[in-house]
Design an enzyme around this catalytic site. Structure first.
Site, PDB file in Angstrom:
ATOM      1  N   LYS A  94       0.819  -1.214   0.000  1.00 46.77           N
ATOM      2  CA  LYS A  94       0.000   0.000   0.000  1.00 46.77           C
ATOM      3  C   LYS A  94       0.859   1.273   0.000  1.00 46.77           C
ATOM      4  CE  LYS A  94      -1.097  -0.065   4.974  1.00 46.77           C
ATOM      5  NZ  LYS A  94       0.127  -0.809   5.270  1.00 46.77           N
ATOM      6  N   ARG A 121      -6.253   2.807  11.060  1.00 43.96           N
ATOM      7  CA  ARG A 121      -5.881   1.424  11.360  1.00 43.96           C
ATOM      8  C   ARG A 121      -6.751   0.825  12.452  1.00 43.96           C
ATOM      9  NH1 ARG A 121      -0.181   2.014   9.642  1.00 43.96           N
ATOM     10  NH2 ARG A 121       0.876   0.021   9.621  1.00 43.96           N
ATOM     11  N   ARG A 143      12.318  -5.855   2.403  1.00 44.68           N
ATOM     12  CA  ARG A 143      12.035  -4.445   2.100  1.00 44.68           C
ATOM     13  C   ARG A 143      13.186  -3.521   2.484  1.00 44.68           C
ATOM     14  NH1 ARG A 143       6.628  -1.669   4.183  1.00 44.68           N
ATOM     15  NH2 ARG A 143       7.389  -2.176   6.259  1.00 44.68           N
ATOM     16  N   ARG A 151      13.962  -1.310   7.916  1.00 44.99           N
ATOM     17  CA  ARG A 151      13.233  -0.776   9.078  1.00 44.99           C
ATOM     18  C   ARG A 151      13.405  -1.665  10.302  1.00 44.99           C
ATOM     19  NH1 ARG A 151       7.295   0.846   7.052  1.00 44.99           N
ATOM     20  NH2 ARG A 151       6.842  -0.169   9.025  1.00 44.99           N
ATOM     21  N   ARG A 171       2.871  -7.443  14.126  1.00 40.37           N
ATOM     22  CA  ARG A 171       2.123  -6.496  13.282  1.00 40.37           C
ATOM     23  C   ARG A 171       0.965  -7.190  12.576  1.00 40.37           C
ATOM     24  NH1 ARG A 171       6.995  -4.543  10.050  1.00 40.37           N
ATOM     25  NH2 ARG A 171       5.600  -3.329   8.755  1.00 40.37           N
TER      26      ARG A 171
HETATM   27  P1  AMP Z   1       3.759   1.624   8.545  1.00 35.89           P
HETATM   28  O1  AMP Z   1       4.897   2.423   8.013  1.00 35.89           O
HETATM   29  O2  AMP Z   1       2.435   2.088   8.006  1.00 35.89           O
HETATM   30  O3  AMP Z   1       3.954   0.145   8.421  1.00 35.89           O
HETATM   31  O4  AMP Z   1       3.703   1.931  10.135  1.00 35.89           O
HETATM   32  C1  AMP Z   1       4.783   1.589  10.989  1.00 35.89           C
HETATM   33  C2  AMP Z   1       4.355   1.643  12.444  1.00 35.89           C
HETATM   34  O5  AMP Z   1       3.917   2.972  12.777  1.00 35.89           O
HETATM   35  C3  AMP Z   1       3.170   0.746  12.822  1.00 35.89           C
HETATM   36  O6  AMP Z   1       3.565  -0.587  13.077  1.00 35.89           O
HETATM   37  C4  AMP Z   1       2.672   1.457  14.079  1.00 35.89           C
HETATM   38  O7  AMP Z   1       3.492   1.216  15.190  1.00 35.89           O
HETATM   39  C5  AMP Z   1       2.822   2.922  13.697  1.00 35.89           C
HETATM   40  N1  AMP Z   1       1.623   3.444  12.982  1.00 35.89           N
HETATM   41  C6  AMP Z   1       1.546   3.869  11.694  1.00 35.89           C
HETATM   42  N2  AMP Z   1       0.294   4.265  11.387  1.00 35.89           N
HETATM   43  C7  AMP Z   1      -0.439   4.077  12.515  1.00 35.89           C
HETATM   44  C8  AMP Z   1      -1.809   4.272  12.843  1.00 35.89           C
HETATM   45  N3  AMP Z   1      -2.701   4.733  11.942  1.00 35.89           N
HETATM   46  N4  AMP Z   1      -2.208   3.992  14.110  1.00 35.89           N
HETATM   47  C9  AMP Z   1      -1.351   3.532  15.034  1.00 35.89           C
HETATM   48  N5  AMP Z   1      -0.047   3.285  14.789  1.00 35.89           N
HETATM   49  C10 AMP Z   1       0.409   3.568  13.542  1.00 35.89           C
END
Ligand code: AMP
Length: 211
Positions: free
Chosen positions: A13, A85, A124, A157, A168
């Site tokens: 995404k 989320r 990644r 990451r 996750r």
């Molecule tokens: P992502 O880059 O979207 O995979 O997000 C990495 C991490 O950021 C997630 O595993 C959460 O710890 C935090 N995070 C990102 N977006 C959200 C959200 N909408 N609500 C809560 N935590 C978030």
């Protein structure tokens, strides 16, 4: 255009949100990127978010909703990536949009078998400068370790480790999957098959948003 991208970790995404944002020239708002920036800059939000992110847990709703509220009030069009989320975040987003007098055009849900997503995450690479996303096998940079777009260094990451990835996915199943139903009931949901090449999915999405 106001669009949300949903999908499990590793569904692509972020990659698709970046491609669409560039094609149509509107900002991509990624809560993950915003939070990682806050952690790196050691802001108050970053200090609160860090421990949740490292474990692969969700950062509390009030912190993330605050970040998104600030961003959305500055934009008339946007692509949201990684938000909402939780159902509570989806409800908060509706409130914010209502206050701004606008609504979402579509919610694009990228579907992918969980095993395929795990493989993608473990390979990644992310650019430390512009957040562009690569994969060692499926989407490698032209030069190892260097971003094609801006020349920045690529890194893995800290939450792309096996333990954090497993957590996750649990979080996704329990807290994020109900968001799909939320938008289905509101007739905003469009499902896209994410188990194809980046180009095929991008073409599909571009067609969807232009109709
Ligand atoms: P992502 O880059 O979207 O995979 O997000 C990495 C991490 O950021 C997630 O595993 C959460 O710890 C935090 N995070 C990102 N977006 C959200 C959200 N909408 N609500 C809560 N935590 C978030």
């Amino acid at each position: 255009m106001r669009i949300v991208f949903l999908g499990p970790p590793g569904s692509g995404k972020g990659t698709q949100a970046q491609i669409l944002a560039q094609k149509v020239g509107i900002p991509q708002i990624s809560t993950g990127d915003l939070l990682r920036e806050a952690v790196e800059q050691n802001t108050l939000v970053g200090r609160k978010a860090k421990e949740y992110m490292e474990k692969g847990a969700l950062v509390p709703d009030e912190i993330v909703v605050g970040l998104v509220r600030d961003k959305l009030s500055q934009e008339t069009a946007f692509i949201l990536d990684g938000f909402p989320r939780t159902v509570q975040q989806a409800e908060s987003l509706d409130e914010v949009l209502q206050q701004l007098g606008v609504s979402l055009d579509a919610v694009i849900n990228i579907e992918i078998p969980l095993e395929a997503a795990v493989e993608r995450l473990s390979g990644r690479l992310t650019c430390s400068e512009c957040n562009s996303i690569y994969h060692v096998k499926y989407n490698p940079p032209a030069q190892k370790g260097v971003c094609d777009t801006c020349g920045g260094d690529l890194y893995q990451r800290s939450d792309d480790t096996e333990k954090a990835i497993t957590h996750r996915f649990d979080v996704y199943k329990k807290q994020t999957q109900p968001v799909i139903q939320y938008y289905k009931e509101r007739k905003k949901l469009v499902n896209v098959d994410g188990n194809r090449t980046i180009e095929e999915i991008a073409t599909d999405i571009e067609e969807l948003v232009s109709t």
